[in-house]
Design a protein around this motif. Sequence first.
Motif, mmCIF file in Angstrom:
data_model
loop_
_atom_site.group_PDB
_atom_site.id
_atom_site.type_symbol
_atom_site.label_atom_id
_atom_site.label_comp_id
_atom_site.label_asym_id
_atom_site.label_seq_id
_atom_site.Cartn_x
_atom_site.Cartn_y
_atom_site.Cartn_z
ATOM 1 N N PRO A 191 70.158 46.523 131.346
ATOM 2 C CA PRO A 191 69.566 45.791 130.217
ATOM 3 C C PRO A 191 70.542 44.785 129.624
ATOM 4 O O PRO A 191 71.755 44.840 129.861
ATOM 5 C CB PRO A 191 69.217 46.902 129.222
ATOM 6 N N SER A 192 70.013 43.882 128.822
ATOM 7 C CA SER A 192 70.808 42.765 128.306
ATOM 8 C C SER A 192 71.897 43.199 127.327
ATOM 9 O O SER A 192 72.853 42.454 127.091
ATOM 10 C CB SER A 192 69.886 41.747 127.620
ATOM 11 N N ASN A 193 71.784 44.395 126.749
ATOM 12 C CA ASN A 193 72.805 44.854 125.799
ATOM 13 C C ASN A 193 73.944 45.603 126.477
ATOM 14 O O ASN A 193 74.776 46.226 125.821
ATOM 15 C CB ASN A 193 72.181 45.738 124.714
ATOM 16 N N PHE B 88 77.161 49.994 125.968
ATOM 17 C CA PHE B 88 75.953 49.375 125.425
ATOM 18 C C PHE B 88 76.157 49.079 123.939
ATOM 19 O O PHE B 88 76.701 49.917 123.198
ATOM 20 C CB PHE B 88 74.743 50.287 125.601
ATOM 21 N N ASN B 89 75.732 47.907 123.507
ATOM 22 C CA ASN B 89 75.724 47.575 122.089
ATOM 23 C C ASN B 89 74.468 48.174 121.472
ATOM 24 O O ASN B 89 73.356 47.917 121.946
ATOM 25 C CB ASN B 89 75.727 46.057 121.884
ATOM 26 N N GLU C 92 71.233 38.637 142.734
ATOM 27 C CA GLU C 92 69.841 38.194 142.759
ATOM 28 C C GLU C 92 69.408 37.823 144.175
ATOM 29 O O GLU C 92 68.279 38.135 144.591
ATOM 30 C CB GLU C 92 69.658 36.998 141.825
ATOM 31 N N HIS D 81 72.108 50.674 139.118
ATOM 32 C CA HIS D 81 71.565 49.510 138.423
ATOM 33 C C HIS D 81 72.616 48.422 138.252
ATOM 34 O O HIS D 81 72.296 47.219 138.275
ATOM 35 C CB HIS D 81 71.000 49.931 137.066
ATOM 36 N N SER D 82 73.886 48.815 138.101
ATOM 37 C CA SER D 82 74.945 47.806 137.978
ATOM 38 C C SER D 82 75.177 47.095 139.308
ATOM 39 O O SER D 82 75.462 45.897 139.339
ATOM 40 C CB SER D 82 76.237 48.450 137.476
ATOM 41 N N ASN E 138 77.440 45.977 128.628
ATOM 42 C CA ASN E 138 78.718 45.312 128.882
ATOM 43 C C ASN E 138 79.342 45.977 130.107
ATOM 44 O O ASN E 138 79.490 47.198 130.134
ATOM 45 C CB ASN E 138 79.665 45.451 127.693
ATOM 46 N N ALA F 229 76.374 37.781 139.515
ATOM 47 C CA ALA F 229 74.959 37.861 139.146
ATOM 48 C C ALA F 229 74.098 37.045 140.109
ATOM 49 O O ALA F 229 73.010 37.476 140.524
ATOM 50 C CB ALA F 229 74.765 37.370 137.716
#
Length: 307
Positions: free
Chosen positions: A63-65, A13-14, A85, A56-57, A67, A81
Amino acid sequence: MSILEVSDLSISFNQYTSGLKQRKLNVVSGLDISISEGEILAIVGASGSGKSLLAHSILGILPSNANVSGTIKYKGEALTAKRQESLRASEIALIPQSVNFLNPLMRVGKQVRSPANDKATIKAQRAAFERLHLSPEVEDMYPFELSGGMARRTLLSTAIVRDAKLIIADEPTPGLDPVVIKEALQSFRDLADEGRSIMLITHDIEAALQIADRIAVFYAGTTLEVASVEDFTGDGERLRHPYSKALWRALPQNDFMPIPGSQPQATDLPSGCLFAPRCAFMIPDCSEVRPDMRDLRNGKVRCLHAT
């Protein structure tokens, strides 16, 4: 046939530290699991070991942050992705950890049927409720009117109605009484026996051993061992990793012996084997080399000296 294959999954995560400075926090590295059709794979480990992040992966809801690297395949094809969906909540269903995922303002029958509400879906919802011992009047109730066990069975019914092939159950039993736990676990076993695949995420290794086919042991964001439930017996001599053996011996019906130390934080991971600082069998190489996952005695292990 493997319905799900996860290979060398890493998640970071960033994060902003101070001002505009950023750092990359590595929380998952080298996760490896697979689930076959009709199998229950239980994933056990302490909080922070990467269990829910794996779920979740797979679903593509990080979340968007975040990697993500590594490979996730569903039915032999990469889970892009776009594919995540299209499969989410249809072929791949999440039974979340919290019953708060139920909409408090909507009757539960309609929630289970949503987005469809045709005759076939209503029939499927009522059949699922009957199967899970939810009385007909439950469909007209609101979530606040349900007991904890009823709420969890309602969440499970959404996966049944959608005919999900892979069901990810994230901590489905905490806070339930033993009778309800037994019923919930049996529901998962019944679904697997019909050919569905179940990923059971839990802290409760004893519950997992009641219904699972294999156990994956997670620690500090990685997979340390994947073993058959039959390996969890005796003094743990059939297990491969020192951590798995320690978990087994820590159970009340065994030695009830706690494991010294604690799982490292993502900000302070050791350079070699992640379990090395707590391992009674550590050798110098353990603190320098992070082992690869390897096959051993019909299981998998990440340890230099496992035999």
